[in-house]
Enzyme design. Structure first.
Site, PDB file in Angstrom:
ATOM      1  N   ARG A  13       0.825  -1.207   0.000  1.00  0.00           N
ATOM      2  CA  ARG A  13       0.000   0.000   0.000  1.00  0.00           C
ATOM      3  C   ARG A  13       0.864   1.265   0.000  1.00  0.00           C
ATOM      4  NH1 ARG A  13      -0.820   4.882   2.463  1.00  0.00           N
ATOM      5  NH2 ARG A  13      -0.440   3.902   4.494  1.00  0.00           N
ATOM      6  N   ASP A  14       1.469   1.579   1.110  1.00  0.00           N
ATOM      7  CA  ASP A  14       2.234   2.818   1.216  1.00  0.00           C
ATOM      8  C   ASP A  14       3.429   2.812   0.270  1.00  0.00           C
ATOM      9  OD1 ASP A  14       2.616   5.372   2.347  1.00  0.00           O
ATOM     10  OD2 ASP A  14       4.181   4.592   3.664  1.00  0.00           O
ATOM     11  N   HIS A 205       6.838   4.684  12.109  1.00  0.00           N
ATOM     12  CA  HIS A 205       6.791   4.569  10.644  1.00  0.00           C
ATOM     13  C   HIS A 205       7.826   5.552  10.093  1.00  0.00           C
ATOM     14  CE1 HIS A 205       4.232   4.086   6.833  1.00  0.00           C
ATOM     15  NE2 HIS A 205       5.116   5.024   6.511  1.00  0.00           N
ATOM     16  N   HIS A 207      10.716   6.983   7.335  1.00  0.00           N
ATOM     17  CA  HIS A 207      11.230   7.065   5.975  1.00  0.00           C
ATOM     18  C   HIS A 207      12.739   7.313   6.034  1.00  0.00           C
ATOM     19  CE1 HIS A 207       7.419   7.454   3.416  1.00  0.00           C
ATOM     20  NE2 HIS A 207       7.036   7.090   4.621  1.00  0.00           N
ATOM     21  N   CYS A 238       6.627   9.802  -0.722  1.00  0.00           N
ATOM     22  CA  CYS A 238       5.458  10.581  -0.324  1.00  0.00           C
ATOM     23  C   CYS A 238       5.177  11.621  -1.395  1.00  0.00           C
ATOM     24  CB  CYS A 238       5.663  11.266   1.018  1.00  0.00           C
ATOM     25  SG  CYS A 238       4.238  12.271   1.516  1.00  0.00           S
ATOM     26  N   ASN A 247       9.921   4.131   2.541  1.00  0.00           N
ATOM     27  CA  ASN A 247       9.940   3.658   3.917  1.00  0.00           C
ATOM     28  C   ASN A 247      11.219   2.880   4.188  1.00  0.00           C
ATOM     29  OD1 ASN A 247       6.935   4.133   4.693  1.00  0.00           O
ATOM     30  ND2 ASN A 247       6.846   3.077   2.724  1.00  0.00           N
TER      31      ASN A 247
END
Length: 300
Positions: A13-14, A205, A207, A238, A247
């Protein structure tokens, strides 16, 4: 303190939603099937958002329905509004996620509303989730810096996190959205949050824009944080934060945790195969330091 660390795999997803190359639903399914072989117990499948705005996440509900259901893996879908929640519920999704930010400017840019308005939008989701016995996870972006406002007050972060928890999130993940955090600043955020909530309901979370993700995770571990989001092969970035890289890679996170004596439940060979497979599909270099060292050693 627990020696088990839960890894929430957010690559499908991300990660994929911010890759330039959209994958077919079949390719996305294959990625998740690969990840299922690794021992991961939490995988974020996709996002129930308009394909017009996020084409990489088109048909995420259909993708969810394609996955094996008789498993102990927790599959989740991101649901920014009640329409998305209903789509997730229709495919029998048992965990959804909502997201906001600790920055007013980022929230407006990202979901076109204020932080307070984002909570109002979530109210219907929490009510519907409670009545359907569906778990809700929360995401808070900009835990340290915002690309528009700069530094964010840790007390502001803590209040947003606390609000999400009080509304019904079983766990809240704090995101270093643009990857500018350093351990000293992460420490202040955790101190502010831990003054309001127990570490067991918090997640990190991170990055890796400036190569600080692993250092920030190490600092987080010192504060009792035992849940971290990561992305296979460091997928993602992002779209609202220019220059932000993906990430932290699941491979690098595994290396840190396993060599510090933490348990993850992951199978190394299956993890590295999944990493190699998705890198080949996307025809991109893998930014994971551990993955590169692993394959160089194997091929030597």
């Amino acid at each position: 303190m627990s020696k088990f660390v839960k890894i929430v795999e957010v690559g499908p997803r991300d990660g994929l939603q911010n890759e330039k190359q959209p994958l077919t639903i079949g390719q996305r399914c294959n990625l998740i099937l690969d990840l299922m072989k690794t021992g991961l117990r939490s995988i974020e499948v996709g996002s129930c958002v308009s394909a017009k705005w996020v084409p990489q996440m088109a048909h995420s509900d259909e993708l969810y329905a394609m996955l094996p259901q008789n498993t102990d893996i927790s599959f989740s879908l991101l649901t920014p509004n009640i329409k998305g929640f209903e789509a997730a519920k229709a495919v029998n999704c048992q965990e959804v996620a909502v997201f906001t930010a600790a920055s007013e400017s980022f929230t407006h840019k990202n979901i076109n509303c204020s932080i307070a308005e984002s909570f109002d939008k979530f109210a219907d989701i929490f009510q519907a989730a409670k009545s359907s016995n569906i778990r809700v996870r929360g995401y808070v972006s900009c835990m340290v810096d915002c690309p528009y406002e700069g530094a964010i007050d840790p007390r502001q972060v803590a209040q947003v996190v606390k609000k999400l928890y009080e509304m019904g999130c079983y766990e809240v993940s704090l995101g270093d959205t643009i990857g500018t955090a350093t351990p000293d600043r992460v420490k202040k955020v955790w101190q502010a949050c831990l003054a309001e909530l127990d570490a067991s309901v918090l997640a990190g979370h991170f990055h890796n824009t400036y190569g600080m993700a692993i250092a920030n995770i190490y600092e987080s571990l010192q504060h009792g944080i035992r849940v971290f989001d990561s992305s296979i092969a460091g997928l993602g970035g992002c779209p609202y934060a220019k220059g932000a890289s993906g990430n932290v890679s699941t491979e690098d996170l595994y290396y840190l945790l396993s060599h510090m004596g933490f348990e993850t439940g992951l199978n190394l060979e299956a993890l590295m195969q999944a990493s190699q497979n998705i890198s080949q599909v996307l025809q991109r270099d893998n930014p994971s330091h551990y993955a590169n060292a692993y394959w160089q050693t194997r091929c030597a």
